[in-house]
Write an enzyme that holds these catalytic residues in place. Structure first.
Site, short mmCIF file in Angstrom:
data_model
loop_
_atom_site.label_atom_id
_atom_site.label_comp_id
_atom_site.label_asym_id
_atom_site.label_seq_id
_atom_site.Cartn_x
_atom_site.Cartn_y
_atom_site.Cartn_z
N HIS A 230 43.82 59.01 -101.31
CA HIS A 230 43.80 58.43 -102.64
C HIS A 230 43.55 56.93 -102.49
CE1 HIS A 230 44.86 57.80 -106.81
NE2 HIS A 230 45.67 56.84 -106.44
N ASP B 27 53.71 56.80 -93.92
CA ASP B 27 53.93 55.36 -93.78
C ASP B 27 52.81 54.63 -94.51
OD1 ASP B 27 55.96 53.85 -92.48
OD2 ASP B 27 55.66 55.13 -90.73
N ASP C 143 65.12 61.92 -89.55
CA ASP C 143 64.57 61.61 -88.23
C ASP C 143 63.23 60.93 -88.44
OD1 ASP C 143 64.00 61.78 -85.35
OD2 ASP C 143 65.69 63.19 -85.36
N CYS D 42 55.15 46.19 -90.96
CA CYS D 42 56.34 47.03 -91.11
C CYS D 42 57.52 46.25 -91.65
CB CYS D 42 56.67 47.62 -89.74
SG CYS D 42 57.56 49.13 -89.91
#
Ligand SMILES: Cc1cc2nc3c(=O)[nH]c(=O)nc-3n(C[C@H](O)[C@H](O)[C@H](O)COP(=O)(O)OP(=O)(O)OC[C@H]3O[C@@H](n4cnc5c(N)ncnc54)[C@H](O)[C@@H]3O)c2cc1C
Length: 749
Positions: free
Chosen positions: A538, A464, A446, A414
């Site tokens: 994909h 994400d 949010d 992250c």
């Protein structure tokens, strides 16, 4: 445009991180073959060095001195690190079968899983005796025994060791001396050594055998020779009876098995050729006599043409030839025969920092022999330490870059996302239209967007994507799925379906397929728990594995948890420890200990779904998940959306083991400096910057915990529920207060 990217062409899997494989990994790290996908499957992160094991029992060495950190070693070798126990082989399909992973494909295989003490001939041994191997279990049991005796030194204690080879003798002497040192002159301790033969150390010369017998007797060890053990029974906990063939009964509180080496039973069932005891039969190239693409070394291998005892010294010697032959078979070169030495030097410690040397018909006792043995053992172990100094190409260049700009280290996970300020400014410059049915979109950002689709249910969407930060695609698939779905859980929603976006490294079809299979099995393991469907995706090829999910979920309009809604006096609960960012950054430069990363991975594998349900039941007023912007970044989003301030108790913030150490070494991830800009919102009456928890407020998290504000009256119960549900690091870390002039986060200790 042409590029010089390597493509993966061969799949070499090593099972077990024993002595020979540790050497193979070290040599591979120094002389890799590009295009080979190397994987280590090991059931433990740390492997013991047999030469130092008795010394560890005596207390001369600590755990880290006597164990090799296989996670760090695999990283040095650029090998994938799979933490799992192998239970079978599917030779027809060339697959390794593990307890947790889906079947793992290989082109070439090497096995170095050691041996375990034979116990099938002793009734009750499996239930009541402590085998000297696996070493991790033995050491755990030994630590418990030491604690019991330390806390209750008075009662008489009896320890019995079955097996009069070098291992059994060394254990008897070292246990005695350790307990003697711990409780000075312990006179209520009896040590028995029970051996089936009439001579100790059958494979060694008479002088060595006699001398060690005398030392054992001088140490008040009761010797029972010519006493094959038949049965172990128990008539009360921690009280056992050893029954020998002769009818002799020996009472004992603890019984250790250091009997003849035996092979793990699954080996024989695979169909590979074994000797009568189930050890893999290999030729002079350490290559299976039945399957030319399989190699074996160490205790698990029996060389067809040379009969040798199962000893660590042979496992060590086989490391180099095994490495050479593994590389040769992949490169299509001629294999080289290996001939084990006929005589080998044994240095047997007596527990008092002296040693006995045994070499063929010669023997010698001296204290300098211990010093010499200690020197040899430490030198061997130093081969597996200090990788940061050696480094391998990519890390070195990364280090160079870091030293040019102290704050920069391109991280995965992250921490690879762009700073919140960059995103915010860019979005402000764009004119984005939103239709009226978008209840939460970019105007009130949010964790997920919410679209009004019916009166009963709202649709949530979130996406994400993470570049890979662990070398095991099965684990990466699970963590990333948790991470992506966490946005739904943070809003209190249920998941419905996901689409996947995957970047796969370049390679031949079979290897690309294997990586994709492991990754998606990891993903499905998470999705299946919540009955979420994988509906599309994909794939593309690139330099590095990457994976992301676009997630759809549903929620009833009255159940939405948002970042806004925090109320003054609410308590703030965080469900997972901080420190993922600095730990992953440290791992990249070989500064993280294996068990720190094990813990970090365990934390990232913990789904936030149940915590979200507990927060809903506890009437949480607001919630988010802690990810790339760190605790403060995400807390600020909540505070700004709720127009409140917060008081945080720094000492209450849970931190992962090792994170303070790595942070104090200045190791931070690439997003950290941007996150640190938020420090302007923090205030404190004291100079709090030296608090070791302070810098971790800005540490980016991957698959981090949930952060929620809970009405004061529900907070304690909510915390208990979380801990019971497995969120054992959960803490109340502060409370919500009225906003003063500006939004601030007041820090206390
Ligand atoms: C008390 C004691 C003292 C000893 N002292 C000495 C000594 O001083 N000198 C000496 O030469 N020898 C000594 N030995 C013998 C020595 O321990 C072994 O010969 C040596 O460890 C063999 O090494 P290896 O590489 O074959 O396997 P090991 O060192 O046993 O390593 C095997 C590795 O494989 C892993 N593994 C096992 N099963 C699986 C699985 N199914 N899936 C995945 N991973 C797996 C294990 O966790 C371990 O990391 C001693 C033995 C004992 C019991």
């Amino acid at each position: 445009m042409k590029s010089n990217l390597t493509q993966l062409t061969d799949n070499l899997v090593l099972i077990g991180g024993g002595h020979s494989h540790a050497i193979v990994l070290k040599l591979w790290g120094m002389n890799p073959i590009s295009g080979v996908r190397l994987t280590l499957i090991t059931d433990k992160t740390y492997t013991p060095y047999s030469g130092m094991l008795p010394g560890q029992v005596a207390g001369f060495y600590d755990f880290e001195e006597s164990h090799i950190d296989l996670r760090g070693l695999a990283h040095f070798a650029r090998a994938n690190f799979y933490l799992d126990t192998v239970i079978d082989l599917d030779l027809k399909n060339k697959q390794v079968i593990c307890e947790e992973h889906p079947p793992i494909a290989f082109d070439y295989l090497s096995v170095d899983i050691g041996s375990i003490p034979e116990k099938s001939s002793i009734l009750g041994a499996s239930d009541y005796a402590i085998p000297a191997k696996p070493v991790s279990q033995f050491l755990t049991a030994w630590d418990k025994i030491k604690t019991t005796i330390k806390n209750h030194p008075k009662p008489p204690y009896t320890l019995s060791i079955i097996g009069g080879g070098a291992g059994g003798i060394e254990l008897a002497l070292n246990m005695k001396n350790c307990l003697n040192d711990m409780i000075k002159n312990i006179d209520n301790l009896t040590i028995n050594l029970i051996h089936k033969g009439n001579r100790l150390l059958a494979g060694h010369n008479r002088w060595v055998s006699q001398r060690l017998k005398s030392i054992l007797l001088e140490n008040n060890t009761n010797l029972y020779l010519n006493e094959p053990v038949m049965q172990i029974s128990s008539y009360s906990p921690h009280y056992y009876t050893i029954t020998c063939n002769s009818g002799l009964n020996i009472e004992s509180n603890w019984i250790f098995l250091v009997t003849q080496a035996s092979a793990q039973q699954w080996i024989k069932k695979t169909g590979i050729s074994t000797d009568q005891k189930g050890f893999i039969l290999v030729n002079n190239y350490l290559q299976s006599v039945s399957h030319s693409y399989i190699f074996a070394a160490g205790d698990i291998a029996t060389m067809q043409n040379y009969s040798r005892p199962k000893a660590g010294v042979f496992a060590v010697r086989q490391g180099d030839p095994l490495f050479n032959n593994l590389q040769s078979i992949i490169l299509g070169k001629k294999l080289k025969a290996y001939r084990p030495q006929t005589f080998y030097l044994s240095l047997i410690g007596t527990g008092k920092k002296t040693a006995i040397a045994s070499w063929g018909s010669l023997g010698l006792e001296a204290s300098w022999l211990w010093t010499w043995k200690d020197y040899i053992d430490r030198k061997f172990m130093n081969r597996f330490k200090g990788f940061s100094k050696m480094g391998s190409e990519p890390e070195n260049s990364q280090k160079k870059q870091q030293s040019q700009d102290k704050n920069f280290m391109p991280c995965s996970g992250c921490a690879s996302k762009v700073a919140s300020s960059v995103l915010k400014h860019t979005l402000q410059r764009l004119k984005i239209n939103q239709t009226p049915d978008i209840i939460i979109g970019l105007n009130t950002p949010d964790d997920a967007a919410i679209i009004d689709i019916s009166e009963q249910e709202l649709l949530l969407e979130t996406i994400d994507y993470l570049p890979s930060f662990v070398s095991d695609p099965f684990i990466f698939g699970q963590i990333t799925s948790n991470h992506c779905l966490s946005d739904l859980w943070a809003m209190g929603a249920n998941g419905h379906s996901v689409s996947a976006l995957i970047t796969l490294p370049y390679g031949v079809d079979s290897i690309v397929e294997e990586i994709l299979y492991q990754l998606l099995q990891g993903c499905l393991k998470v999705l299946n728990q919540y009955e979420i469907s994988l509906i599309g995706g994909h794939t593309l090829q690139g330099k590095k594995l990457g994976f992301g999910l676009s997630c759809n979920g549903f929620i009833a309009p009255n159940r939405i948890l948002q970042k806004s809604g925090m109320q003054p006096n609410d308590k703030i609960i965080l469900t997972k420890s901080l420190g993922i960012g600095t730990l992953l950054a440290a791992e990249m430069i070989y500064k993280a200990k294996g068990h720190w990363i094990d813990n970090a991975i365990k934390s990232m594998l913990l789904s936030n779904k149940k915590a979200s349900e507990i927060f809903l039941q506890s009437e949480a007023s607001a919630c988010t998940d802690v990810t790339g912007f760190g605790l403060i970044g995400h807390l600020l989003e909540m505070m700004q959306a709720s127009q409140v301030s917060v008081e945080l108790n720094l000492d209450k913030i849970p931190i992962l083991p090792g994170a303070i150490e790595t942070n104090q070494q200045g190791i931070t991830s690439s997003l950290y400096p941007k996150n640190l800009e938020n420090k302007i919102y923090l205030t404190s009456d004291k100079d709090i910057k030296n608090n070791p928890h302070y810098p971790l407020l800005f540490d980016p998290q991957t698959s981090g915990g949930l952060l929620a504000s809970i009405p004061e009256e529900n907070a304690d119960h909510c915390l208990q529920e979380l801990i019971q549900a497995g969120y054992t690091s959960s803490r109340i870390i502060g409370k919500v207060v009225h906003q003063s002039n500006n939004i601030t986060c007041q820090l206390t200790e």
